[in-house]
Design a protein around this motif. Structure first.
Motif, PDB file in Angstrom:
ATOM      1  N   ALA A   1       0.899  -1.223   0.045  1.00  0.00           N
ATOM      2  CA  ALA A   1      -0.039   0.005  -0.077  1.00  0.00           C
ATOM      3  C   ALA A   1       0.815   1.223  -0.113  1.00  0.00           C
ATOM      4  O   ALA A   1       0.489   2.057  -0.912  1.00  0.00           O
ATOM      5  CB  ALA A   1      -1.006   0.045   1.153  1.00  0.00           C
ATOM      6  N   LEU A   2       1.760   1.215   0.843  1.00  0.00           N
ATOM      7  CA  LEU A   2       2.917   2.342   0.653  1.00  0.00           C
ATOM      8  C   LEU A   2       3.283   2.611  -0.426  1.00  0.00           C
ATOM      9  O   LEU A   2       3.298   3.856  -0.978  1.00  0.00           O
ATOM     10  CB  LEU A   2       3.859   2.205   1.939  1.00  0.00           C
TER      11      LEU A   2
ATOM     12  N   GLU B   1       2.595   1.671  -3.476  1.00  0.00           N
ATOM     13  CA  GLU B   1       1.640   2.040  -4.450  1.00  0.00           C
ATOM     14  C   GLU B   1       1.048   3.432  -4.202  1.00  0.00           C
ATOM     15  O   GLU B   1       0.739   4.261  -5.319  1.00  0.00           O
ATOM     16  CB  GLU B   1       0.276   1.170  -4.217  1.00  0.00           C
ATOM     17  N   ALA B   2       0.997   3.910  -2.994  1.00  0.00           N
ATOM     18  CA  ALA B   2       0.764   5.302  -2.890  1.00  0.00           C
ATOM     19  C   ALA B   2       1.692   6.214  -3.456  1.00  0.00           C
ATOM     20  O   ALA B   2       1.416   7.260  -4.078  1.00  0.00           O
ATOM     21  CB  ALA B   2       0.553   5.622  -1.542  1.00  0.00           C
TER      22      ALA B   2
END
Lengths: 533, 299
Positions: free
Chosen positions: A385-386, A388-389
């Motif tokens: 998630a990190l 991808e952000a």
């Protein structure tokens, strides 16, 4: 069928009994027999011998006391040492305070340290914390590049008397007193009983700390330590600590929620839900850890400093912090974590602030970006998630058409590629220091022998010289100025994108009213129980 | 078997065309046939032109994401709300159709081709070929489907639509091959096949004009069901972190990302799972209906 049901019923009863006794088990510790106990969720330790452990910090720091420690204000305090002094940052005289003994009554003497350090540094022992002693003169003799060492003692260690010994370093290092602090367990003393049977000692260490070992450590069983009545330092506030091993920290999380376990380190994937689940029982401590977005400086597309600055300014650290870390981290504004003494917080200025327009402009000035930007990170570690952000922000804010994430299969694959300088785009890069000196972080990232090879693929002789000059400074304030000067030099080249000052986060059960901490970790002997409030 | 018998009774020389003629009127009258067909038409549109459909509400780019909208619920222009990264869930779900359907179809086609080839060989030739093929299918059927796919995918390293399809096809073909084999065996001694042989037609012509058209019906039905099963398997693998990976857009990935936030943002889980469930329902229902029509004995 009848048999089946009967068995099911029996299991049901058993489960009920277990549940009931489980409940009373967590209460009796403090209520019934008056033992004031806290339980802490841990992973299974690798070793309890302080010279060897790499994941059992809590246990060894409860069982042993360091020479110096960093207190909750970030100040250096003497513990077993009465003084650690030097005129030239090369030869250090360590005087021990009076009255310290091991749990078995053996006095803590200069010899307890010198023998322990020689054992830790002796290469054939292959003790994990060997590297912490690398700057002591004679270390190289015990760790020859090839073959067996010809001596078992470091030339830099000399016992003066029972309470005094000298340490000669191979390169001047004014940060030496900080290196002797609590998390560098390779500098702990060992009692003579340890050498009789190192295996047995690893299972039931005899230390000099506020707690003593109760019984023997059995695999996958809780480890209990009890307050040691004769402890000469600050008396512990709890009678007993139980270190409970968990294979799965999600289980630990629900156990702490239920009050069956009192304290746990909060993993990143739970950071967004912790505030909702624990309210004010979430503790967030500034830690000596920092995250970077490393850049492959060997790729010419990243050679222009403006490209690197543009990447930094295209990342909205506050938004990432909120969404990924539940707001528990702190956006980075320097090249060392804010928890390290004298870190020039804010040094990065507008380059670490989110400004998509300026970022795009910088990138255009630098000639844009050709091709696909791949963001590389170790897969299977919950970092998706990190990154991808980051990828989404870089794509949208810099107007680069293809920014994709590229997780490796596992950690080993990632680490190998990073060490070999084969990163294909911005990549994962972080370091948690064991002592809160800028020296540790700067050395790690910005010197060739720092220990995190490839984390920031940047070598600049001026920076290396400046770090060495600061190392050689005895006066702590002057040394800090030196490290700040090194950061200013690094800042001009902007070789990596500082992203977050890390925090270490903990959640507690309702049994704990307050959690004092130092260097990001709770001081287990000073936990404030709710019943005392 | 029954389908075969029917055609054999009617006209042994033009066997291929007849089952269709016999099946179609039956299918046409069944509502349960048209519902999944309509669903599949919609899915096909989503697969062919995801950008057009995704753009209906004005925010059709699945890669336009704003962290400040992270996990927000539906608002005007974003009918399905936002995911954790602040991307539009509607656009992502629509674009995810392609990955899921492509994996389902690619995998099934590969498995189908393999099954027809080996199943026909085994069924027609018998003897050694039959024994070898049968034992090989036994071996593959011995592996639990998902576990096998996990092992294979882990050793692949690369994760793309093709590699996931191949890994799944490896464990899907044996069941189909067995079906082809038994189907072919039941036809190979039929009178119209013997007649064709007696007329001196070559093996290729006998197989392609007489044996396969009569044996393939049940396999086609099963293949349709398999597409649905493969889509589920792909989502499962992706959910477990073993299938497709970002930047691919797939329902499995969306489910995987949504699970951690189920309590705060159930919409992130809801919409991809509805699409997944409806797709699989359509394919499996269609397969069932086809099987019933082609092979009434099993009804």
């Amino acid at each position: 069928m009848g048999v089946h049901n009967g068995r099911a019923a029996a299991i049901g009863v058993l489960a009920l009994v277990v549940t009931l006794s489980g409940c009373s088990g967590s209460d009796d510790a403090s209520a019934e027999d008056g033992t004031r106990s806290v339980s802490i969720a841990e992973g299974e330790p690798d070793h309890l011998n302080p010279g060897r452990q790499t994941v059992a910090f809590d246990q060894t720091m409860a069982l042993f006391s360091p020479l110096t420690s960093i207190d909750s204000d970030g100040e250096l305090q003497m513990v077993v040492a009465e003084s650690v002094e030097s005129d030239d940052a090369v030869t250090w005289t360590i005087t021990l305070a009076d009255g310290w003994t091991f749990h078995d009554g053996e006095p803590v003497t200069a010899e307890s340290y010198v023998r322990a350090w020689n054992t830790v540094a002796y290469a054939p022992n292959a003790w994990e914390n060997n590297g912490q002693l690398a700057n002591i003169a004679g270390y190289a003799d015990l760790n020859p590049a090839e073959g067996e060492p010809t001596t078992e003692e470091m030339s830099g260690l000399a016992v003066v008397d029972d309470r005094t010994f000298t340490v000669t370093l191979s390169a001047p290092d004014g940060q030496f007193p900080l290196q002797l602090s609590q998390a560098q367990t390779g500098f702990y003393p060992l009692p003579s009983v340890a050498y009789d049977d190192l295996e047995a000692f690893d299972r039931a260490p005899v230390g000099n700390g506020p707690f003593r070992m109760e019984g023997t450590w059995e695999d996958d069983e809780p480890i209990t330590v009890t307050a040691w009545a004769d402890y000469p330092g600050e008396a512990p506030t709890v009678d007993e600590i139980v270190f409970k091993p968990y294979a799965d920290m999600n289980t630990a999380y629900t156990d702490v929620q239920a009050g069956d376990t009192d304290l746990m380190f909060l993993t990143a994937d739970k950071m967004t839900s912790a505030a909702g689940d624990f309210g004010d029982r979430v503790y967030s401590f500034d830690a000596p850890g920092i995250s970077f977005l490393g850049l492959p400086l060997y790729d010419e597309r990243y050679a222009d400093v403006r490209v690197r600055q543009a990447i930094s300014m295209a990342i909205d650290r506050d938004a990432v912090n909120e969404v990924i870390y539940g707001g528990l981290y702190e956006p980075a504004t320097a090249f060392t974590p804010s928890a390290e003494q004298g870190t020039p917080v804010g040094l990065c200025g507008e380059l670490c602030e989110y400004d998509p327009d300026a970022a795009k402009e910088l990138l255009t000035e630098a000639g844009g970006f050709e091709g696909t930007m791949e963001i590389v990170y170790p897969g299977g570690a919950g970092l998706d998630a990190l990154y991808e952000a980051y990828a989404n922000q870089l794509r949208q804010n810099l107007g680069i058409a293809d920014v994709v994430t590229k997780p490796s299969t596992d950690w080993a694959e990632f680490a190998e590629a990073r060490t070999n300088g084969e990163m294909t785009g911005p990549f994962f890069s972080r370091w948690g220091a064991l002592y809160p000196s800028q020296q540790n972080t700067l050395r790690t990232f910005f010197t060739p022998t720092g220990g995190c090879v490839g984390c920031v693929p940047y070598t600049d002789q001026e920076v290396i010289d400046q770090i060495a000059a600061a190392d050689a400074t005895v006066d702590p304030d002057a040394a800090i100025e030196g490290y700040v000067a090194a950061q200013e030099l690094i800042m001009a080249d902007f070789p990596a994108v500082p992203t977050f000052f890390e925090t270490y986060n903990f959640v507690t059960s309702e049994a704990i009213a307050d959690l004092p901490a130092a260097v990001g970790s709770p001081i287990l002997s000073q936990i404030v129980l709710a019943e005392d409030e | 078997m029954t389908g075969v018998a029917v055609t054999a009774d009617l006209d042994p020389t033009d066997a291929g065309a007849l089952p269709r003629r016999g099946v179609w009127p039956g299918l046409r009258r069944r509502a349960l046939f048209w519902v999944p067909v309509a669903g599949i038409v919609v899915l096909t549109v989503l697969t062919v032109a995801p950008g057009w459909v995704a753009g209906w509400f004005g925010n059709g780019d699945p890669r336009v994401c704003d962290l400040s909208s992270s996990a927000d619920g539906p608002v005007a222009g974003h009918p399905f709300g936002f995911d954790r990264q602040g991307c539009d869930v509607y656009a992502n779900v629509v674009h995810g159709t392609r990955a899921s359907l492509t994996v389902g179809l690619t995998c099934t086609l590969i498995a189908f081709a393999l099954a027809v080839l080996l199943g026909t060989l085994a069924g027609l030739r018998g003897g050694l070929a039959d024994r070898v093929v049968s034992r090989v299918t036994d071996v593959f059927l011995g592996f639990p489907f998902l576990l096998g796919a996990i092992v294979v995918l882990n050793s692949f390293g690369e994760r793309s639509v093709l590699s996931v399809s191949l890994a799944l096809a490896l464990f899907v073909w044996p069941a189909m091959a067995r079906l082809v084999r038994s189907s072919v065996r039941s036809v190979r001694d039929a009178e119209f096949v013997q007649a064709a042989r007696a007329m001196g037609f070559g093996t290729w012509r006998v197989v392609s004009r007489h044996v396969l058209p009569n044996a393939i019906g049940p396999v086609l039905a099963i293949a349709t069901i398999t597409v649905g099963q493969v889509i589920v398997a792909e989502s499962t693998l992706t959910f477990l972190g073993l299938g497709l990976r970002s930047p691919a857009i797939s329902w499995g990935l969306q489910l995987s990302n949504a699970q951690a936030q189920l309590q705060n943002a159930p919409h992130m889980l809801l919409f991809p799972s509805v699409f997944l469930a409806v797709t699989v329902f359509c394919l499996i229902t269609l397969g069932d209906v086809l099987r019933d029509a082609l092979d009434p004995r099993q009804r």
